[in-house]
Scaffold this motif. Sequence first.
Motif, PDB file in Angstrom:
ATOM      1  N   SER A   1     -19.359 -17.685 -18.973  1.00 48.49           N
ATOM      2  CA  SER A   1     -18.236 -17.200 -19.771  1.00 48.49           C
ATOM      3  C   SER A   1     -17.312 -18.408 -19.966  1.00 48.49           C
ATOM      4  O   SER A   1     -17.280 -19.009 -21.037  1.00 48.49           O
ATOM      5  CB  SER A   1     -17.533 -16.020 -19.099  1.00 48.49           C
TER       6      SER A   1
ATOM      7  N   TYR B   1     -16.967 -21.241 -25.351  1.00 53.37           N
ATOM      8  CA  TYR B   1     -16.760 -20.024 -24.554  1.00 53.37           C
ATOM      9  C   TYR B   1     -18.067 -19.255 -24.588  1.00 53.37           C
ATOM     10  O   TYR B   1     -18.692 -19.168 -25.654  1.00 53.37           O
ATOM     11  CB  TYR B   1     -15.594 -19.190 -25.139  1.00 53.37           C
TER      12      TYR B   1
ATOM     13  N   ARG C   1     -19.174 -16.281 -24.805  1.00 53.23           N
ATOM     14  CA  ARG C   1     -19.400 -15.266 -25.851  1.00 53.23           C
ATOM     15  C   ARG C   1     -19.676 -15.890 -27.215  1.00 53.23           C
ATOM     16  O   ARG C   1     -20.322 -15.301 -28.073  1.00 53.23           O
ATOM     17  CB  ARG C   1     -18.166 -14.341 -25.890  1.00 53.23           C
TER      18      ARG C   1
END
Length: 387
Positions: free
Chosen positions: A29, A49, A51
């Motif tokens: 993450s 990041y 995501r």
Amino acid sequence: MKDDSLVTHAGNAPFENHGVINPPVYHASTILFPTLAAYRNAKTAKVRYGRRGTPTSHALEDAIAALEGGSGAVSTPSGLSAITAVVTACVKMGDHILVTDSAYQPTRHFCQTVLKKFGVEAEYYDSAIGVGIESLIRPNTSVVFVESPGSLTFEVQDLPAIAEAAHKAGAIVIADNTWGAGYYYKPLALGADITVQAGTKYIVGHSDANLGVAVWKDSEKFGRIRDDVQSMGICVGPDDLYLALRGLRTMGVRLPRHFESGLAIARWLKARPEVSHVMHPALEDDPGHELWKRDFTGASGLFGFVLHETDQTALAAMMDGLKFHGMGASWGGYESLLIPTNPNSSRSATRWEIEGQGMRIHVGLEDPEDLIADLEAGLDRLGAAGK
Ligand SMILES: Cc1ncc(COP(=O)(O)O)c(C=O)c1O
């Protein structure tokens, strides 16, 4: 690079990973930046990041973009989420979209529920429409959604004709390319702007992960789709990405086997007295055969057929004793599957006129002689229990 080399190598960068062949599974993450300046420049970093993408997701996306002949791709946690996220990214309130009547049922469900709620109207068209789609296009038609061959009934669509008409009117053409898997069908070369695939099927190939991928032809026009999809918070778990990458590497040996065994079984079923119809576009007398021959280079292991017998007790006698054909949703894994279908339950622009019990079969990688013996015993049970 030819497709068999491409599925074997695309997306891999061994010498960025100590020579390790498969891309590592990045569980991430937070991504750290070494300095304040680098942190402030995070927006320009390829990995910023978890995501928003990792080397694992980039490897899969690069590989599928190359396979589909596109310039960019984004991965999503299921085939359905690739469809819903991309359609959402391409419409706005007040739009009208055209969706093939033969689309995968959950695609229709999304259009009738979520899209409707946001003031987007979906109209369904006959998959045989071809250039006739012109007459359905309105000034606010923003998307034409194609799925070829269609779910359950396997009609092949004239994608180049549909795309030409759609583009004249400024609409975006999205194609669900799950059946052709990017290996046997190249919608982007035939006029589609974006393809979506349930990687769950032939990319993963082992029935052990859900995954979706959307690929666009022109990054200048459609690269924003990545941002839109990511704005919805959509991302894939790293282990599923790894399973998809691992599955992809053997696609070039799996799909020809699905094609060959599938077609052999389609021909065998066609000769059986219990079977009234076989819907497989590689069969010479299939209504979609000429388009299939023109636009596809092969066929997957998924097709349909119709039984004369409609008695459900007889059907259960056939199905309950099958050894190799499992009953369950999805397809594209190494194993064979067989389920009953009801095409009329998911169409509105046309009616499926063929009488009888619809069936959908996925021909897996088992020895086709074993599969035929299993089906033969099943059809014998059907006959013995039938009225
Ligand atoms: C043609 C087609 N598109 C999309 C999907 C959706 O894939 P998933 O189950 O990964 O959401 C399926 C699943 O069966 C399918 O058959």
